[in-house]
Design a protein around this motif. Structure first.
Motif, PDB file in Angstrom:
ATOM      1  N   LYS A  24       0.808  -1.220   0.000  1.00 52.74           N
ATOM      2  CA  LYS A  24       0.000   0.000   0.000  1.00 52.74           C
ATOM      3  C   LYS A  24       0.844   1.273   0.000  1.00 52.74           C
ATOM      4  CE  LYS A  24      -3.953   2.126   2.186  1.00 52.74           C
ATOM      5  NZ  LYS A  24      -5.071   1.955   3.099  1.00 52.74           N
ATOM      6  N   ASN A  25       1.967   1.290   0.739  1.00 47.95           N
ATOM      7  CA  ASN A  25       2.757   2.527   0.781  1.00 47.95           C
ATOM      8  C   ASN A  25       3.846   2.582  -0.283  1.00 47.95           C
ATOM      9  OD1 ASN A  25       4.724   0.880   1.825  1.00 47.95           O
ATOM     10  ND2 ASN A  25       4.804   1.858   3.837  1.00 47.95           N
ATOM     11  N   ARG A  26       3.818   1.630  -1.233  1.00 48.70           N
ATOM     12  CA  ARG A  26       4.705   1.642  -2.408  1.00 48.70           C
ATOM     13  C   ARG A  26       6.188   1.611  -2.031  1.00 48.70           C
ATOM     14  NH1 ARG A  26      -0.047   1.387  -3.681  1.00 48.70           N
ATOM     15  NH2 ARG A  26      -1.115   2.605  -5.261  1.00 48.70           N
ATOM     16  N   SER A  27       6.534   0.748  -1.067  1.00 48.80           N
ATOM     17  CA  SER A  27       7.930   0.632  -0.658  1.00 48.80           C
ATOM     18  C   SER A  27       8.490  -0.780  -0.870  1.00 48.80           C
ATOM     19  CB  SER A  27       8.081   1.001   0.825  1.00 48.80           C
ATOM     20  OG  SER A  27       7.330   0.099   1.633  1.00 48.80           O
ATOM     21  N   LYS A  28       7.596  -1.744  -1.147  1.00 51.48           N
ATOM     22  CA  LYS A  28       8.013  -3.133  -1.327  1.00 51.48           C
ATOM     23  C   LYS A  28       7.308  -3.728  -2.540  1.00 51.48           C
ATOM     24  CE  LYS A  28       8.326  -3.934   3.648  1.00 51.48           C
ATOM     25  NZ  LYS A  28       7.701  -4.673   4.764  1.00 51.48           N
ATOM     26  N   ALA A  29       7.969  -4.744  -3.113  1.00 51.88           N
ATOM     27  CA  ALA A  29       7.374  -5.502  -4.222  1.00 51.88           C
ATOM     28  C   ALA A  29       7.252  -6.962  -3.800  1.00 51.88           C
ATOM     29  CB  ALA A  29       8.237  -5.391  -5.471  1.00 51.88           C
ATOM     30  N   LEU A  30       6.192  -7.599  -4.220  1.00 49.33           N
ATOM     31  CA  LEU A  30       5.973  -9.016  -3.953  1.00 49.33           C
ATOM     32  C   LEU A  30       6.685  -9.812  -5.042  1.00 49.33           C
ATOM     33  CD1 LEU A  30       4.587 -11.152  -2.207  1.00 49.33           C
ATOM     34  CD2 LEU A  30       2.585 -10.930  -3.698  1.00 49.33           C
ATOM     35  N   MET A  31       7.641 -10.626  -4.635  1.00 49.91           N
ATOM     36  CA  MET A  31       8.457 -11.374  -5.590  1.00 49.91           C
ATOM     37  C   MET A  31       8.412 -12.864  -5.258  1.00 49.91           C
ATOM     38  SD  MET A  31       9.809  -8.774  -7.369  1.00 49.91           S
ATOM     39  CE  MET A  31      11.394  -9.073  -8.104  1.00 49.91           C
ATOM     40  N   VAL A  32       8.625 -13.670  -6.291  1.00 49.40           N
ATOM     41  CA  VAL A  32       8.699 -15.123  -6.119  1.00 49.40           C
ATOM     42  C   VAL A  32      10.068 -15.601  -6.590  1.00 49.40           C
ATOM     43  CG1 VAL A  32       6.211 -15.453  -6.363  1.00 49.40           C
ATOM     44  CG2 VAL A  32       7.652 -15.600  -8.373  1.00 49.40           C
ATOM     45  N   GLU A  61      -2.272 -17.337  -7.825  1.00 44.62           N
ATOM     46  CA  GLU A  61      -1.813 -18.725  -7.881  1.00 44.62           C
ATOM     47  C   GLU A  61      -0.388 -18.889  -7.356  1.00 44.62           C
ATOM     48  OE1 GLU A  61      -2.201 -20.103 -11.905  1.00 44.62           O
ATOM     49  OE2 GLU A  61      -4.391 -20.051 -11.844  1.00 44.62           O
ATOM     50  N   GLU A  62       0.507 -17.949  -7.700  1.00 44.95           N
ATOM     51  CA  GLU A  62       1.925 -18.111  -7.351  1.00 44.95           C
ATOM     52  C   GLU A  62       2.279 -17.621  -5.953  1.00 44.95           C
ATOM     53  OE1 GLU A  62       5.000 -16.904 -10.006  1.00 44.95           O
ATOM     54  OE2 GLU A  62       4.025 -17.750 -11.763  1.00 44.95           O
ATOM     55  N   THR A  63       1.448 -16.773  -5.352  1.00 45.93           N
ATOM     56  CA  THR A  63       1.805 -16.196  -4.057  1.00 45.93           C
ATOM     57  C   THR A  63       0.823 -16.516  -2.938  1.00 45.93           C
ATOM     58  OG1 THR A  63       0.602 -14.107  -4.348  1.00 45.93           O
ATOM     59  CG2 THR A  63       2.859 -14.234  -5.253  1.00 45.93           C
ATOM     60  N   GLY A  64      -0.400 -16.887  -3.294  1.00 48.92           N
ATOM     61  CA  GLY A  64      -1.413 -17.173  -2.289  1.00 48.92           C
ATOM     62  C   GLY A  64      -2.226 -15.968  -1.863  1.00 48.92           C
ATOM     63  N   ILE A  65      -1.761 -14.747  -2.156  1.00 51.07           N
ATOM     64  CA  ILE A  65      -2.549 -13.591  -1.721  1.00 51.07           C
ATOM     65  C   ILE A  65      -3.787 -13.452  -2.613  1.00 51.07           C
ATOM     66  CG2 ILE A  65      -0.529 -12.406  -0.759  1.00 51.07           C
ATOM     67  CD1 ILE A  65      -0.831 -10.339  -3.011  1.00 51.07           C
ATOM     68  N   GLN A  66      -4.865 -13.022  -2.012  1.00 47.95           N
ATOM     69  CA  GLN A  66      -6.123 -12.877  -2.736  1.00 47.95           C
ATOM     70  C   GLN A  66      -6.571 -11.430  -2.838  1.00 47.95           C
ATOM     71  OE1 GLN A  66      -7.522 -15.687  -4.273  1.00 47.95           O
ATOM     72  NE2 GLN A  66      -5.556 -16.484  -3.575  1.00 47.95           N
ATOM     73  N   ASN A  67      -6.126 -10.597  -1.902  1.00 44.37           N
ATOM     74  CA  ASN A  67      -6.529  -9.188  -1.888  1.00 44.37           C
ATOM     75  C   ASN A  67      -5.561  -8.363  -2.714  1.00 44.37           C
ATOM     76  OD1 ASN A  67      -8.823  -9.446  -0.145  1.00 44.37           O
ATOM     77  ND2 ASN A  67      -7.373  -9.824   1.520  1.00 44.37           N
ATOM     78  N   ASN A 110      -0.005  -8.006   4.565  1.00 43.04           N
ATOM     79  CA  ASN A 110      -0.274  -8.733   5.803  1.00 43.04           C
ATOM     80  C   ASN A 110      -0.905 -10.105   5.546  1.00 43.04           C
ATOM     81  OD1 ASN A 110       0.681  -6.666   7.588  1.00 43.04           O
ATOM     82  ND2 ASN A 110      -1.145  -5.505   7.030  1.00 43.04           N
ATOM     83  N   GLU A 111      -1.231 -10.380   4.298  1.00 45.06           N
ATOM     84  CA  GLU A 111      -1.792 -11.694   3.965  1.00 45.06           C
ATOM     85  C   GLU A 111      -0.711 -12.766   4.043  1.00 45.06           C
ATOM     86  OE1 GLU A 111      -4.658 -12.747   0.774  1.00 45.06           O
ATOM     87  OE2 GLU A 111      -4.523 -10.596   0.347  1.00 45.06           O
ATOM     88  N   THR A 112      -1.154 -13.981   4.318  1.00 47.76           N
ATOM     89  CA  THR A 112      -0.237 -15.114   4.360  1.00 47.76           C
ATOM     90  C   THR A 112       0.213 -15.457   2.950  1.00 47.76           C
ATOM     91  OG1 THR A 112      -1.360 -15.980   6.307  1.00 47.76           O
ATOM     92  CG2 THR A 112      -0.003 -17.533   5.052  1.00 47.76           C
ATOM     93  N   LEU A 113       1.515 -15.615   2.782  1.00 49.32           N
ATOM     94  CA  LEU A 113       2.083 -15.975   1.485  1.00 49.32           C
ATOM     95  C   LEU A 113       2.191 -17.492   1.395  1.00 49.32           C
ATOM     96  CD1 LEU A 113       4.906 -13.287   1.305  1.00 49.32           C
ATOM     97  CD2 LEU A 113       2.612 -13.177   0.311  1.00 49.32           C
ATOM     98  N   VAL A 123       8.343 -17.014  -1.578  1.00 51.60           N
ATOM     99  CA  VAL A 123       7.576 -15.811  -1.901  1.00 51.60           C
ATOM    100  C   VAL A 123       7.814 -14.822  -0.775  1.00 51.60           C
ATOM    101  CG1 VAL A 123       5.274 -14.851  -2.332  1.00 51.60           C
ATOM    102  CG2 VAL A 123       5.755 -17.216  -2.978  1.00 51.60           C
ATOM    103  N   GLN A 124       8.106 -13.577  -1.115  1.00 51.82           N
ATOM    104  CA  GLN A 124       8.252 -12.582  -0.045  1.00 51.82           C
ATOM    105  C   GLN A 124       8.135 -11.157  -0.585  1.00 51.82           C
ATOM    106  OE1 GLN A 124      12.320 -13.779   1.215  1.00 51.82           O
ATOM    107  NE2 GLN A 124      12.789 -11.608   1.174  1.00 51.82           N
ATOM    108  N   TRP A 125       7.854 -10.259   0.347  1.00 51.70           N
ATOM    109  CA  TRP A 125       7.841  -8.838   0.055  1.00 51.70           C
ATOM    110  C   TRP A 125       9.276  -8.340   0.179  1.00 51.70           C
ATOM    111  CZ3 TRP A 125       3.742  -6.268  -1.811  1.00 51.70           C
ATOM    112  CH2 TRP A 125       2.487  -6.858  -1.674  1.00 51.70           C
TER     113      TRP A 125
END
Length: 156
Positions: A24-32, A61-67, A110-113, A123-125
């Motif tokens: 949300k605050n545009r400081s991290k990217a979700l990567m696999v 599918e690749e990260t598990g997050i839905q939101n 905050n969602e479970t990866l 998978v991580q931020w």
């Protein structure tokens, strides 16, 4: 309509849809951490004319997050990426090109990866400033830096 440019049936070049997912605050990217490339990367897939839908679906599918939600409906980055020859599911895939269409998505950090073991091992931020330390693909570092610069210079 598109012949086989949207699928891996085209062994020379095909369109892939990628998602650069930010918090949300545009400081991290979700990567696999992709198994095939053995590198940290964005989620990407192919096979459907609705490229934004494909990007959303693949992130889930690749990260598990839905939101997740698109920050913008427009294409964030359009690139031609080299893919080295590799083996996937026991079959050799010859070197080819990905015509990469990337979208900016926002996810809930905050969602479970969840790892998808057949495609990735982690998978991580990752904070923007650390992405270059994680990725071992120099051509992708250029793209990630371009995207991060766009995000930081705009109000998106």
């Amino acid at each position: 309509m598109f012949d086989d440019v949207l699928t891996r049936d085209n062994e020379i070049a095909h369109i892939t849809s990628s998602a650069f997912v930010v918090n949300k605050n545009r400081s991290k990217a979700l990567m696999v951490h992709h198994n095939i490339s053995n590198s940290w990367s964005w989620a990407h897939a192919d096979g459907d004319v609705d490229l934004l839908y494909v990007a959303n679906k693949e992130v889930k599918e690749e990260t598990g997050i839905q939101n997740i939600k698109p920050v913008d409906q427009n294409i964030l980055s359009l690139d031609i990426l080299p893919v080295l020859g590799h083996t996937k599911k026991g079959k050799y895939i010859a070197p080819h090109l990905h015509i990469s269409v990337a979208y900016l998505l926002e996810g809930d950090e905050n969602e479970t990866l969840v790892v998808k073991p057949d495609e990735n091992s982690s998978v991580q931020w990752i904070p923007f400033r650390e992405i270059n330390m994680y990725s071992n693909e120099s051509h992708m570092k250029v793209i990630y830096n371009k995207i991060i610069s766009k995000i930081e210079k705009s109000s998106i």
